[in-house]
Design a protein around this motif. Sequence first.
Motif, PDB file in Angstrom:
ATOM      1  N   ASN A 148      -5.387   2.732  -4.772  1.00 20.08           N
ATOM      2  CA  ASN A 148      -4.000   3.191  -4.837  1.00 20.08           C
ATOM      3  C   ASN A 148      -3.017   2.039  -4.966  1.00 20.08           C
ATOM      4  N   THR A 149      -1.741   2.406  -5.219  1.00 16.88           N
ATOM      5  CA  THR A 149      -0.718   1.383  -5.420  1.00 16.88           C
ATOM      6  C   THR A 149      -0.345   0.727  -4.090  1.00 16.88           C
ATOM      7  N   LEU A 150       0.379  -0.382  -4.195  1.00 17.91           N
ATOM      8  CA  LEU A 150       0.778  -1.145  -3.014  1.00 17.91           C
ATOM      9  C   LEU A 150       1.560  -0.276  -2.039  1.00 17.91           C
ATOM     10  N   TRP A 151       2.548   0.461  -2.577  1.00 16.35           N
ATOM     11  CA  TRP A 151       3.448   1.236  -1.723  1.00 16.35           C
ATOM     12  C   TRP A 151       2.683   2.319  -0.967  1.00 16.35           C
ATOM     13  N   SER A 152       1.829   3.095  -1.663  1.00 19.07           N
ATOM     14  CA  SER A 152       1.103   4.142  -0.939  1.00 19.07           C
ATOM     15  C   SER A 152       0.113   3.524   0.045  1.00 19.07           C
ATOM     16  N   SER A 153      -0.413   2.337  -0.270  1.00 19.17           N
ATOM     17  CA  SER A 153      -1.341   1.705   0.671  1.00 19.17           C
ATOM     18  C   SER A 153      -0.636   1.312   1.964  1.00 19.17           C
ATOM     19  N   ILE A 154       0.627   0.834   1.839  1.00 26.82           N
ATOM     20  CA  ILE A 154       1.374   0.473   3.047  1.00 26.82           C
ATOM     21  C   ILE A 154       1.612   1.721   3.886  1.00 26.82           C
ATOM     22  N   ILE A 155       2.035   2.811   3.223  1.00 29.01           N
ATOM     23  CA  ILE A 155       2.292   4.066   3.941  1.00 29.01           C
ATOM     24  C   ILE A 155       1.017   4.551   4.618  1.00 29.01           C
ATOM     25  N   ASP A 156      -0.078   4.523   3.867  1.00 32.11           N
ATOM     26  CA  ASP A 156      -1.349   4.991   4.407  1.00 32.11           C
ATOM     27  C   ASP A 156      -1.769   4.148   5.617  1.00 32.11           C
TER      28      ASP A 156
END
Lengths: 190, 192
Positions: B121-129
């Motif tokens: 996944n992208t950076l942003w969704s990885s941070i959220i996850d």
Amino acid sequence: MEYIAIVLSAILVNNIVLAQFLGLCPFFGVSNRISTAAGMGGAVMFVMTIAAIVTYMISHYILIPFDLIYLRTVTYILVISSLVQMVEIILKKVSPPLYQALGIFLPLMTTNCAILGVAILVIQNEYTLMSGVVFAIAHAIGFTLALVILAGIREQLELVNVPKGMRGNPVILVAAGLLALAFMGFAGIV
Amino acid sequence: MDQAKNFTKGLIRENPVFILMLGLCPALGTTTSAFNGMGMGLATMFVVIMSNIVVSLIKNFVPSKVRIPCYIVVIASFVTIVDLVMAAFMSPLHEQLGLFIPLIVVNCFVLGRAEAFASKNTLWSSIIDGTGMGLGFTLALTLLGASREILGSNAIFGFQFLQADGMLVFVLAPGAFIALGYLIALANKLNK
């Protein structure tokens, strides 16, 4: 005498699974049959002993002389994962039956925190190489013992009518808790 | 994916401890009190967020055959950072958690997020996850620590609410298994 104390303490008093909470993933993951539990125990003993020897060497001949202790976690985990890979390749070549028997348990060994935990404990307790090896083997025996007993309990649990909400993992955890309670009876013998 | 859903899934629906049964070693080993459980949860949360960030950034450069060793080295570096920082600034907590700080490396839940989510996944969704999953883990450990502390020593976060002997067994090893068993049963019930 020192070795006897280490062995008794590791197997019964400070059982690695039931008192120190290491290696719980395989403890719950592969304890549904006694035979697979014993196979896993054998694999753990094999890798744990070799890992303890190798990390002891690295610690005393590389990390400590060059003042690199802060790299401990990184080096150990790399050594253990390559060791597991190497053991897998060698076993496949030398003893295919044993390789077949251990199957999926070998690669899973990398993320078994019991292996890394014992390697770190050997260094923290400042054991000599020989006591370190005894310590590792005794912990592996303790691990196998707990795993086989839980597998036996789980085989019996399948025949029991468990209340609906407790079925599956909860009842296994409670059984493990009672097992840990039984092992607490050994406290004080060493 | 819907980011709000992505964030909340780690809290309840895919809670790493109660539902997925991952990372049980620190969950049982460090939760003798609510404070210790929370400390361990926050340390793990830092590692999972940072490793998710790095893994999602390097995912295109790492050959798939050697990805697991690469991810483990990334995780191990952040664990070392946490270990040294805690030893320097939070010495008593570091002493309490002991062996379990370096063992965050082999916490299957951290590697699981790197492999199953951040590497795809992208950076942003990885941070959220990572944040959601880390919070879920912290929540589970705090809850388990609090219930053991309440039952075992009649206190919560160190505050003694009843001057009497608690059920000592809940502070000791067997109580950890039993308390987690009942909490999982409760979580299963609530999830339905």
